[in-house]
Design a protein around this motif. Structure first.
Motif, mmCIF file in Angstrom:
data_model
loop_
_atom_site.group_PDB
_atom_site.id
_atom_site.type_symbol
_atom_site.label_atom_id
_atom_site.label_comp_id
_atom_site.label_asym_id
_atom_site.label_seq_id
_atom_site.Cartn_x
_atom_site.Cartn_y
_atom_site.Cartn_z
ATOM 1 N N ALA A 57 -17.069 16.289 47.704
ATOM 2 C CA ALA A 57 -17.392 15.972 49.097
ATOM 3 C C ALA A 57 -16.768 17.019 49.997
ATOM 4 N N ARG A 58 -17.276 17.139 51.198
ATOM 5 C CA ARG A 58 -16.672 17.975 52.226
ATOM 6 C C ARG A 58 -16.232 17.028 53.331
ATOM 7 N N LEU A 59 -14.941 17.037 53.647
ATOM 8 C CA LEU A 59 -14.417 16.138 54.662
ATOM 9 C C LEU A 59 -14.752 16.632 56.062
ATOM 10 N N SER A 60 -15.032 15.720 56.948
ATOM 11 C CA SER A 60 -15.190 16.109 58.352
ATOM 12 C C SER A 60 -13.794 16.162 58.968
ATOM 13 N N GLY A 61 -13.609 16.983 59.953
ATOM 14 C CA GLY A 61 -12.293 17.132 60.556
ATOM 15 C C GLY A 61 -11.444 18.121 59.787
ATOM 16 N N SER A 62 -10.131 17.959 59.870
ATOM 17 C CA SER A 62 -9.225 18.883 59.191
ATOM 18 C C SER A 62 -8.122 18.108 58.488
ATOM 19 N N VAL A 63 -7.444 18.783 57.561
ATOM 20 C CA VAL A 63 -6.285 18.218 56.872
ATOM 21 C C VAL A 63 -5.143 19.218 56.976
ATOM 22 N N PRO A 120 1.618 21.077 60.865
ATOM 23 C CA PRO A 120 0.244 21.099 61.376
ATOM 24 C C PRO A 120 -0.379 22.487 61.385
ATOM 25 N N GLN A 121 0.426 23.541 61.336
ATOM 26 C CA GLN A 121 -0.112 24.907 61.310
ATOM 27 C C GLN A 121 -0.815 25.219 59.994
ATOM 28 N N THR A 122 -0.710 24.348 59.001
ATOM 29 C CA THR A 122 -1.381 24.558 57.712
ATOM 30 C C THR A 122 -2.783 23.946 57.684
ATOM 31 N N ALA A 123 -3.299 23.547 58.824
ATOM 32 C CA ALA A 123 -4.592 22.848 58.888
ATOM 33 C C ALA A 123 -5.725 23.668 58.283
#
Length: 66
Positions: free
Chosen positions: A5-11, A17-20
């Protein structure tokens, strides 16, 4: 069984948080292990494992791994 799957948004890592990464490709699978991280995300870093401390250490590419 695996599901791509491809997630919507970011992780990102909880404390960094700079590793998004936006819209990461992930794999879901029915297994007994917890804490899978997608290779597309993980390979952006050098990583090592602290088995005694039960943690994974990430550092920027080109730097010595923890």
């Amino acid at each position: 069984m695996r599901y791509d799957a491809r997630l919507s948004g970011s992780v990102h890592l909880a404390a960094a948080p700079q590793t998004a990464q936006d819209h990461p490709k992930v794999i879901f699978q029915e297994i007994v292990h917890d804490g899978l991280i997608g290779s597309e995300y993980l390979y952006r870093y050098r990583f090592s494992f602290d088995l005694a401390g039960e943690r994974m250490l990430l550092s920027p590419p080109g730097s010595p791994a923890g």
